[in-house]
Structure formats: C-alpha cells, structure tokens
Scaffold this motif. Structure first.
Motif, PDB file in Angstrom:
ATOM      1  N   LYS A 390      -1.810 -17.135   7.394  1.00 58.93           N
ATOM      2  CA  LYS A 390      -2.615 -15.952   7.120  1.00 58.93           C
ATOM      3  C   LYS A 390      -2.306 -14.804   8.087  1.00 58.93           C
ATOM      4  O   LYS A 390      -2.765 -13.675   7.867  1.00 58.93           O
ATOM      5  N   GLY A 391      -1.541 -15.070   9.115  1.00 56.85           N
ATOM      6  CA  GLY A 391      -1.154 -13.998  10.022  1.00 56.85           C
ATOM      7  C   GLY A 391      -0.059 -13.119   9.478  1.00 56.85           C
ATOM      8  O   GLY A 391       0.204 -12.031  10.012  1.00 56.85           O
ATOM      9  N   ALA A 392       0.600 -13.537   8.417  1.00 53.86           N
ATOM     10  CA  ALA A 392       1.617 -12.713   7.774  1.00 53.86           C
ATOM     11  C   ALA A 392       0.946 -11.617   6.957  1.00 53.86           C
ATOM     12  O   ALA A 392      -0.245 -11.690   6.633  1.00 53.86           O
ATOM     13  N   LEU A 393       1.708 -10.580   6.614  1.00 54.59           N
ATOM     14  CA  LEU A 393       1.245  -9.594   5.648  1.00 54.59           C
ATOM     15  C   LEU A 393       1.546 -10.159   4.266  1.00 54.59           C
ATOM     16  O   LEU A 393       2.708 -10.238   3.855  1.00 54.59           O
ATOM     17  N   LEU A 394       0.522 -10.584   3.550  1.00 52.51           N
ATOM     18  CA  LEU A 394       0.708 -11.239   2.259  1.00 52.51           C
ATOM     19  C   LEU A 394       0.765 -10.195   1.153  1.00 52.51           C
ATOM     20  O   LEU A 394      -0.066  -9.289   1.086  1.00 52.51           O
ATOM     21  N   ILE A 395       1.753 -10.342   0.275  1.00 52.78           N
ATOM     22  CA  ILE A 395       1.983  -9.347  -0.777  1.00 52.78           C
ATOM     23  C   ILE A 395       2.219 -10.036  -2.118  1.00 52.78           C
ATOM     24  O   ILE A 395       2.560 -11.222  -2.182  1.00 52.78           O
ATOM     25  N   ASN A 396       2.037  -9.262  -3.177  1.00 48.16           N
ATOM     26  CA  ASN A 396       2.423  -9.653  -4.522  1.00 48.16           C
ATOM     27  C   ASN A 396       3.779  -9.015  -4.805  1.00 48.16           C
ATOM     28  O   ASN A 396       3.862  -7.788  -4.967  1.00 48.16           O
ATOM     29  N   PRO A 397       4.865  -9.786  -4.847  1.00 49.78           N
ATOM     30  CA  PRO A 397       6.197  -9.172  -4.996  1.00 49.78           C
ATOM     31  C   PRO A 397       6.382  -8.460  -6.327  1.00 49.78           C
ATOM     32  O   PRO A 397       7.297  -7.634  -6.454  1.00 49.78           O
ATOM     33  N   HIS A 398       5.531  -8.734  -7.314  1.00 46.57           N
ATOM     34  CA  HIS A 398       5.608  -7.997  -8.571  1.00 46.57           C
ATOM     35  C   HIS A 398       5.112  -6.558  -8.409  1.00 46.57           C
ATOM     36  O   HIS A 398       5.440  -5.694  -9.229  1.00 46.57           O
ATOM     37  N   ASP A 399       4.306  -6.313  -7.380  1.00 48.07           N
ATOM     38  CA  ASP A 399       3.748  -4.983  -7.120  1.00 48.07           C
ATOM     39  C   ASP A 399       4.663  -4.271  -6.113  1.00 48.07           C
ATOM     40  O   ASP A 399       4.564  -4.474  -4.902  1.00 48.07           O
ATOM     41  N   LEU A 400       5.556  -3.436  -6.628  1.00 48.23           N
ATOM     42  CA  LEU A 400       6.552  -2.799  -5.759  1.00 48.23           C
ATOM     43  C   LEU A 400       5.909  -1.862  -4.752  1.00 48.23           C
ATOM     44  O   LEU A 400       6.352  -1.785  -3.593  1.00 48.23           O
ATOM     45  N   ASP A 401       4.873  -1.153  -5.154  1.00 49.81           N
ATOM     46  CA  ASP A 401       4.218  -0.240  -4.223  1.00 49.81           C
ATOM     47  C   ASP A 401       3.536  -1.004  -3.101  1.00 49.81           C
ATOM     48  O   ASP A 401       3.577  -0.586  -1.937  1.00 49.81           O
ATOM     49  N   GLU A 402       2.878  -2.120  -3.441  1.00 51.74           N
ATOM     50  CA  GLU A 402       2.235  -2.925  -2.402  1.00 51.74           C
ATOM     51  C   GLU A 402       3.261  -3.469  -1.416  1.00 51.74           C
ATOM     52  O   GLU A 402       3.046  -3.444  -0.197  1.00 51.74           O
ATOM     53  N   THR A 403       4.394  -3.959  -1.919  1.00 53.52           N
ATOM     54  CA  THR A 403       5.432  -4.499  -1.040  1.00 53.52           C
ATOM     55  C   THR A 403       6.017  -3.408  -0.155  1.00 53.52           C
ATOM     56  O   THR A 403       6.192  -3.592   1.058  1.00 53.52           O
ATOM     57  N   ALA A 404       6.314  -2.246  -0.751  1.00 53.41           N
ATOM     58  CA  ALA A 404       6.845  -1.129   0.037  1.00 53.41           C
ATOM     59  C   ALA A 404       5.852  -0.702   1.109  1.00 53.41           C
ATOM     60  O   ALA A 404       6.233  -0.429   2.260  1.00 53.41           O
ATOM     61  N   GLY A 405       4.567  -0.660   0.754  1.00 54.35           N
ATOM     62  CA  GLY A 405       3.554  -0.287   1.728  1.00 54.35           C
ATOM     63  C   GLY A 405       3.441  -1.290   2.866  1.00 54.35           C
ATOM     64  O   GLY A 405       3.237  -0.920   4.029  1.00 54.35           O
ATOM     65  N   ALA A 406       3.574  -2.578   2.548  1.00 52.26           N
ATOM     66  CA  ALA A 406       3.508  -3.611   3.587  1.00 52.26           C
ATOM     67  C   ALA A 406       4.692  -3.497   4.535  1.00 52.26           C
ATOM     68  O   ALA A 406       4.537  -3.657   5.755  1.00 52.26           O
ATOM     69  N   ILE A 407       5.883  -3.231   4.008  1.00 49.43           N
ATOM     70  CA  ILE A 407       7.059  -3.046   4.875  1.00 49.43           C
ATOM     71  C   ILE A 407       6.833  -1.859   5.799  1.00 49.43           C
ATOM     72  O   ILE A 407       7.100  -1.915   7.011  1.00 49.43           O
ATOM     73  N   ASP A 408       6.355  -0.761   5.232  1.00 48.55           N
ATOM     74  CA  ASP A 408       6.111   0.451   6.021  1.00 48.55           C
ATOM     75  C   ASP A 408       5.092   0.177   7.119  1.00 48.55           C
ATOM     76  O   ASP A 408       5.271   0.584   8.278  1.00 48.55           O
TER      77      ASP A 408
END
Length: 462
Positions: A390-408
C-alpha cells in the motif's frame, strides 16, 4: 516430512542457480534431498518414455522429452494459448483446438507415469504452475497417495471465464486432487473458493478445507517474494549510470517480459500523455523500458511487439529533441546486475500489468532503492503485489490520465513521503522473502490431511 522433495516445473534450471525462486527451490532440495523434474528444452522424438539425468549436483535433476508436435500443442497450444489468456482475463485471445487439449493431457499422463515409478512412500511432490494442472489427478489414478502440493504463479481465473474451457468441469477436479492449492493472493483464494462453492461435487468442511469427491484440498495464499538481501547487496555495488553524456535527469524504469498481460502499450501511452501535459517544457523525463523477448511463436506476442515499436516511434518522433530521446525501448534481455543498478538509479519504477500473479519486478525495485533517498513505485492495482504494498502509488493502467498523474506526482514527491512509502513497501518485501515463502508452503503442506488410497473403481474413473 522425512522423504525427498520432488519439484515439478516446466522449466528446469541448468548451470548455477540464479533468480529467487530457483535459488529457494535449490536450497530446499539441498536441505532435504530430492529431484527436480522439468521439460528438456530441446524437442526430440527419442527417449520420451523415460526421464534422463541432467547435470552433476547434490540432488538429481531429471528431464522429460517432448516431441515438436507436443511442444506446439501442450506448451504453445493449451498452456499458453488457452490457460494463460483465461487466467489473465484475455479470453479474446484464446485459441481452442482439440489437439491442444489432447496433447496437454497426454504429456501430463506420461509424466505422471514416469514420476510414479520413482516415488517412495514418504516423498513429497511440489508441482509448479499451469502446465501441470491435471498431474495430481493422474498420479492419484495410478495409486499415488503421497502429499502433493501445487502452486499457481499466475492469477486464478474468474469463474465466468472457466466456462470457456473445453470440459470446464475438469478444472475443479484437477485442482481438488492436490492436498494443498497455493495461490498468490487472498483475491485468488476467493476466486478458487467461488469455483468450488459453485460445484455440486464440493463440500466445505468446518476447518475451511474443501472435500471434493474422495479428496480433501486446502486452499491458501502464499505471496511469493525475492531474495531481498541479495538484491540490496547487488544494488549497493552496481554501476548507477551507464548513460554517459546522455544521463537522464528524471529516469522512469520499466522492466518486463514482453507479454500482452504487462500493460506495456498502456504504459507507453500514459507516458506520452505525461509529456503532452508538461507545464514545465524544460522538464525531460525519460522512460527506459526493458522488455525481454517471449514466446515469439505465439501470434499475440508478435503483434504486441509491432504495436510497441509503432507507439514508441510515434512518441519519440513527436517529443524528442536533438539531445533528448524520451522513450527508450530495449527489446532484449539486460544482465541482472545491470538491471538492478538501473532500478537504484531510477526516480520512478513503473509497473503496469493488466493482470499479474504477483509481479516480482515491483519488489525488486523496492529492494534496490537507497533507503535515505529512495525512488517511488507506481504500481498497477491489478498486480498481486498491490494487495499488500500500500506504500506504492496504486493506479489503474487503463486510465492513462491517472497513470500520467501518478508518474508526475512521483517525480515531484517530497523526500519525507518517499522515505515513508519506501519503508512501508520494504517491510512487505522482507516479510515475503523467497526463503520464508518456501518454508511456509512446505510446512503447510506437511500439515495437510493425507490422501487415502483410491479404490479400483475410483482410480479407473479419475
């Protein structure tokens, strides 16, 4: 358990053991004595009715041979064109042929006969992965009552997807013939129990085990891990910067086997979305994706290679500068020590599977970090590792905006938060380290209810 440990896996290691699972099983076999049985990598029509010896080692390594046709039908066919996509929620990629199932069963039956010839009463058999689902049932039909454990390294399929299998009722029967069904996650256990609950042949006992016809099977999760001490030691001494003058300022790393389950096109497109939305046009993040080749004889794998080459070319063509290439797609294997060094150097580890049993790359990235200045793990919630990390930033890889935001967000994360998240993830990695995983599984198998000998009628119908 006083007898030998008999390990069954499709691949059998040659040379010095390397990799966490191989080392752990190697150590268990050294401690107990035993045999490691796997498929010979070279197809042959000769000697298929016996096991032949491989190597000179304190325990025996023995291989069974496959013909070219069997390798095509049992391995590339039923195992990797039927079972693999079903378990990874890609039923659109399933290719069903009668010869696939026929050879899958024939290989398992031949292997069962070869193993049964050499078993002593106290030996314990540990079967690994989807290549050998019916092996225990076939051993039982030959009168074998030894404790037999099974561990599925990939996700357990959804009950609705199992209906696509030819003779779907066989799946539960195959698994119920084991004493212990080991799975990666608690979610996998829930899916397995749902399968048994829907089957009129199954009965749930008070201790949580499942009685299925004459067999009793225990279903439990054993999250697999890594040799974190070895990863940490390798990371400390690794070369952190192989880039020379082109050393990237903000390095994002991905390291996956090239497989349609790993979400690599989604990863590339999300990175492109990050580049498109940059507020600071001077920011130059670099995604280094290492994708080792895999199963080139299966059409779906050739297709994803072409797709990734096209996407990476488009992104680089759109965003590259004369002195900066934002996406580096390396379609070959990289030496393990070099890869661990790259992980330690990276600010972000990007792990985006659409379905994954565990994903050890996520754990390796965490173990490779410097605790005083760690990188951030961005992890798909569809990886088994996400259940506890749970310490990771968990994302839905189908949601490109969510993944991009998590990387940022990961690239800009304050040091205190990075340290806290890393410590939380590292605690999970250490608790599930590979040696502990092996010991936990074998101890649980030893406690399972032994299998009674089948009657002639039961054996004949199995």
């Amino acid at each position: 358990m006083a007898g030998r440990l008999i390990v069954i896996s499709n691949r059998i290691p040659t040379g010095d053991p390397s990799g966490g699972l191989v080392v752990a099983l190697h150590d268990a076999l050294l401690a107990r004595g035993g045999v490691w049985v796997g498929a010979d990598p070279d197809p042959s029509e000769e000697g298929r009715e016996c096991l032949h010896e491989l190597g000179d080692i304190p325990y025996r390594k023995r291989a069974f041979r496959l013909s070219k046709t069997e390798r095509q039908n049992y391995y590339s066919g039923f195992a990797n064109s039927v079972l693999w996509p079903i378990c990874h929620r890609r039923t659109d990629l399933i290719e069903i042929k009668s010869e696939y199932r026929a050879d899958y069963l024939a290989v398992n039956l031949r292997l069962a006969r070869l193993i049964a010839q050499d078993l002593a009463p106290q030996d314990v058999v540990w079967v690994h992965d989807y290549h050998f689902l019916p092996l225990a049932m076939m051993l039982r039909s030959l009168g074998v009552t030894n404790r037999i454990g099974f561990f599925l390294h990939i996700p357990f399929p959804n009950i609705t997807d199992l209906a696509i299998l030819p003779r779907p009722e066989d799946f539960a029967r195959w698994l119920a013939s084991y004493n212990l069904l080991g799975l990666q996650t608690r979610g996998d256990v829930a899916r397995a129990l749902e399968m048994f609950r829907a089957d009129p042949r199954a009965e749930f006992l008070r201790d949580g085990t499942v009685k299925f016809d004459e067999h009793i099977v225990t279903v439990a999760s054993f999250p697999i891990g890594i040799d974190c001490d070895q990863i940490e030691a390798t990371a400390r001494r690794a070369d952190p910067g192989p880039f020379g003058a082109a050393n990237p300022r903000e390095l994002i790393i991905g390291a996956d086997r090239l497989d349609y389950t790993k979400g690599l096109p989604h990863k590339f497109e999300a990175f492109g979305r990050l580049l498109q939305g940059r507020v600071d046009r001077d920011a130059r993040p670099t995604l280094l994706q290492i994708a080792s080749p895999s199963r080139a004889d299966v059409a779906a794998y050739r297709q994803i290679t072409n797709d990734l080459q096209a996407i990476s070319g488009r992104i680089n063509g759109q965003y590259s500068e004369l002195d900066w290439q934002p996406l580096r797609f390396v379609h070959r294997s990289v030496a393990r020590d070099r890869l661990i060094g790259l992980m330690r150097r990276a600010e972000v580890g990007l792990v985006t599977p659409l379905a994954d049993g565990m994903n050890l790359v996520a754990k390796e990235f965490v173990a490779a970090q410097a605790p005083d200045n760690p990188g951030v793990l961005v992890l798909s919630r569809f990886a088994g590792a996400a259940e506890d990390m749970k310490g990771a930033l968990l994302i839905n890889p189908h949601d490109l905006d969510e993944t991009a935001g998590a990387i940022d967000y990961a690239l800009a994360m304050p040091l205190d938060e990075r340290r806290k998240r890393h410590a939380d993830c590292l605690a999970v990695v250490r608790d599930s380290r590979i040696s502990v995983w092996t010991d936990r599984y074998l101890a649980r198998l030893a406690s399972c209810v032994p299998t009674l000998a089948l009657s002639r009628h039961q054996a004949a119908s199995a």
